[in-house]
Structure formats: structure tokens, C-alpha cells
Design an enzyme around this catalytic site. Sequence first.
Site, PDB file in Angstrom:
ATOM      1  N   ASP A  58       0.989  -1.128  -0.451  1.00 18.04           N
ATOM      2  CA  ASP A  58       0.003  -0.007   0.258  1.00 18.04           C
ATOM      3  C   ASP A  58       1.377   1.506  -0.153  1.00 18.04           C
ATOM      4  O   ASP A  58      -0.009   2.339  -0.469  1.00 18.04           O
ATOM      5  CB  ASP A  58      -0.893   0.190   1.362  1.00 18.04           C
ATOM      6  CG  ASP A  58      -0.620   0.488   2.898  1.00 18.04           C
ATOM      7  OD1 ASP A  58       0.563  -0.217   2.301  1.00 18.04           O
ATOM      8  OD2 ASP A  58      -1.270  -0.207   3.377  1.00 18.04           O
ATOM      9  N   THR A  59       2.008   1.132  -0.179  1.00 14.47           N
ATOM     10  CA  THR A  59       3.206   2.255  -0.105  1.00 14.47           C
ATOM     11  C   THR A  59       2.624   2.726  -1.660  1.00 14.47           C
ATOM     12  O   THR A  59       2.776   4.001  -1.844  1.00 14.47           O
ATOM     13  CB  THR A  59       5.012   1.819   0.073  1.00 14.47           C
ATOM     14  OG1 THR A  59       4.355   0.756  -0.863  1.00 14.47           O
ATOM     15  CG2 THR A  59       4.709   1.814   1.184  1.00 14.47           C
ATOM     16  N   ASP A 101      -1.398  -6.315  -0.429  1.00 13.08           N
ATOM     17  CA  ASP A 101      -0.908  -5.690   0.847  1.00 13.08           C
ATOM     18  C   ASP A 101      -3.108  -5.298   1.175  1.00 13.08           C
ATOM     19  O   ASP A 101      -3.361  -4.744  -0.277  1.00 13.08           O
ATOM     20  CB  ASP A 101      -0.430  -4.021   0.650  1.00 13.08           C
ATOM     21  CG  ASP A 101       0.070  -3.780   2.015  1.00 13.08           C
ATOM     22  OD1 ASP A 101       0.292  -4.768   2.897  1.00 13.08           O
ATOM     23  OD2 ASP A 101       1.194  -3.553   2.016  1.00 13.08           O
ATOM     24  N   LYS A 131      -1.036  -9.603   2.635  1.00 16.81           N
ATOM     25  CA  LYS A 131      -0.183  -9.009   3.482  1.00 16.81           C
ATOM     26  C   LYS A 131      -1.380  -8.835   4.582  1.00 16.81           C
ATOM     27  O   LYS A 131      -2.195  -7.108   3.949  1.00 16.81           O
ATOM     28  CB  LYS A 131       0.956  -7.896   3.367  1.00 16.81           C
ATOM     29  CG  LYS A 131       1.977  -7.845   5.085  1.00 16.81           C
ATOM     30  CD  LYS A 131       3.047  -7.217   4.001  1.00 16.81           C
ATOM     31  CE  LYS A 131       3.147  -6.238   3.615  1.00 16.81           C
ATOM     32  NZ  LYS A 131       2.543  -5.285   4.732  1.00 16.81           N
ATOM     33  N   GLU A 133      -1.598  -5.392   7.774  1.00 19.93           N
ATOM     34  CA  GLU A 133      -0.271  -4.806   8.913  1.00 19.93           C
ATOM     35  C   GLU A 133      -1.124  -5.639  10.268  1.00 19.93           C
ATOM     36  O   GLU A 133      -2.513  -4.834  11.233  1.00 19.93           O
ATOM     37  CB  GLU A 133      -0.654  -3.430   8.490  1.00 19.93           C
ATOM     38  CG  GLU A 133       0.317  -3.332   7.593  1.00 19.93           C
ATOM     39  CD  GLU A 133       0.552  -1.372   8.304  1.00 19.93           C
ATOM     40  OE1 GLU A 133       0.591  -0.882   8.485  1.00 19.93           O
ATOM     41  OE2 GLU A 133       1.196  -1.137   6.868  1.00 19.93           O
ATOM     42  N   GLU A 197       9.430  -4.825  10.475  1.00 25.20           N
ATOM     43  CA  GLU A 197       9.463  -3.453   9.502  1.00 25.20           C
ATOM     44  C   GLU A 197      10.027  -2.600  11.126  1.00 25.20           C
ATOM     45  O   GLU A 197       9.475  -2.540  12.442  1.00 25.20           O
ATOM     46  CB  GLU A 197       8.174  -2.625   9.265  1.00 25.20           C
ATOM     47  CG  GLU A 197       8.884  -1.347   8.930  1.00 25.20           C
ATOM     48  CD  GLU A 197       7.873  -0.599   7.997  1.00 25.20           C
ATOM     49  OE1 GLU A 197       6.913  -1.812   6.841  1.00 25.20           O
ATOM     50  OE2 GLU A 197       8.007   0.278   7.806  1.00 25.20           O
TER      51      GLU A 197
END
EC number: 2.1.2.11
Length: 280
Positions: A58-59, A101, A131, A133, A197
Amino acid sequence: MNDSVPTIANALPRKPVTVPRFFSAKAEGRKLAVLTAYDALTAQLFESAGVDALLVGDTVGVIVQGHDTTLPVTVDQMVYHTAAVVRGRDAGGGRALVIADLPFLSYQTGIADAVRNAGRMLKETGCGAVKLEGGGSDHAETIAAIVTAGVPVMAHIGLKPQSVHVVGGHRVQRDTEALVADAVGAEAAGAFAIVLELMHGDAAKAVTEAVGIPTIGIGAGPHCDGQVLVGADMLGMNPGFAPKFLKRYADLAGVMTEAASAYCDEVRDGRYPTAEHTHG
Ligand code: KIV
């Protein structure tokens, strides 16, 4: 699709990196190289270079869309970019695992939403995993439900950029005991891998030793089972972003600016296009 991109990964075994092959890399002592990509051409180039997985992070919200955070990214946008990356991966050889993401509020709002949105990624894009978070401490039930529905899940612990407003910025995460518990819980819930991270190297080492699933570090030191970087950062496209963990393997910002500037000069003074570039 571009047929002329260079292929330098011929020496690698061409078997597709399925989730079980990704997972078994840890036991076999093979380090995993992962890069983010958001478009087909970049995915094709990274696939040709031999990455094990392409993460459609999602960057994309920061790198492609120009936002300050990843929070504005939507599920529809992730579907769009992930489908493009899958097409590029296939054009480049089709070996890398594509992981999409789950963006902000696509899984935090309830388990049914999480399963539906994770399922959309697989159904509509052809990716192999998602993925989210979180880990065992905050999203164990969600991970378990998505995996039960048939969608492999990569967890993500340490700094979680979707929670940037809760933690108050991009800070190194220091509580080793909590990180280990989070990782162990993610593995127990069924995650096949975990992104670590922004944490101390010793904490990442403790987490990596505590779980049987591969840990993929970013800002987590050398003791993880693999590494992920944002592709544009690794290529040096973003000179203003210089965290300690980043190694640049190229200066694409310089190369691109020089090339665009030479183009502008040649168009303006009539050196391009010439007869050589003209039909008839
Ligand atoms: O969104 C992303 O690109 C990521 C990586 C930085 C791990 O989550």
C-alpha cells in the site's frame, strides 16, 4: 507486454515460488529477496532479475499517488495495481509470488470484511497471497479466518504504517518480548510469513529464532530470513528518503532527470526528431 527486457535470472530454478516454496526457504536456509512493485513493467523487470516475491504494497499511496501516508489507498486501487503486477510477473517469466497488501480499513472493520476483501484480491488479480498489518496480538482471528477461507496471509509486525497516528510517527519498535509474542501468535493463527518493520537487530533475531515461518525484514537488520525494500527506494528514485536501513543499488533519479533534460534540450533545439525517426 515488453519482449525486450533483459533476463538475468536464467541461472535460478524456474519453478514458481508458491506459498509452500516460500515457506520452506527458511528450513532450507535460502534467503528470500522481495521488492515492492505497483505496475506491470517494473514487475516484469524485477521478475526477470529473479526476485522471490513481488509485494504490491500500500506504499503505492506514497510512491505512485503522492500521499504522505498509505491511509488513502482503497481496495479497488489495490486490485487494479495487483492485476497489473501479476501481468508483468507473467510476462517476465512467472516465477515470483505476488503478494497484495490489504489497505487501511479493508480488514480492521470486521472479519467478514477481511475475508471478502482478501478473497477479492485472489479472485480478481491472480495474486498468490495477501499481507495485512498485524500479528497475533491484534489480528489473530482475522488471519485465521482469511487462511480458513483459502487465502494465504503474510503478517506484518513492528512498525505498522497504517497505525502511524496511534504510534505518533515512524519509530523504531523496541519491546522484544511483545514482538516475539506477536510473531508467535501470527504463526499460530496460520500466517505463512511475517514482515518485520523497523526494529532493533537483536529483536528481529529473537523473533526469527522464535518462529518456524520466514521473517522478511525492512529496517530490521541482517538476521531475518529475507528482505523487502520499496523498489523505487532501492533504485534511488527518491533521493529525499534516506533512512539508515536503505541501500541504494542505482541512482535512477539522476539517470531519469538527465535523460529527460537531454530530451527537452534536443526537442527545443531541433536535434530530435530527425529524418531517422520519421516514417516514409
Ligand atoms: O506497503 C509496503 O510497501 C510494505 C513494505 C514496506 C513492507 O508494507
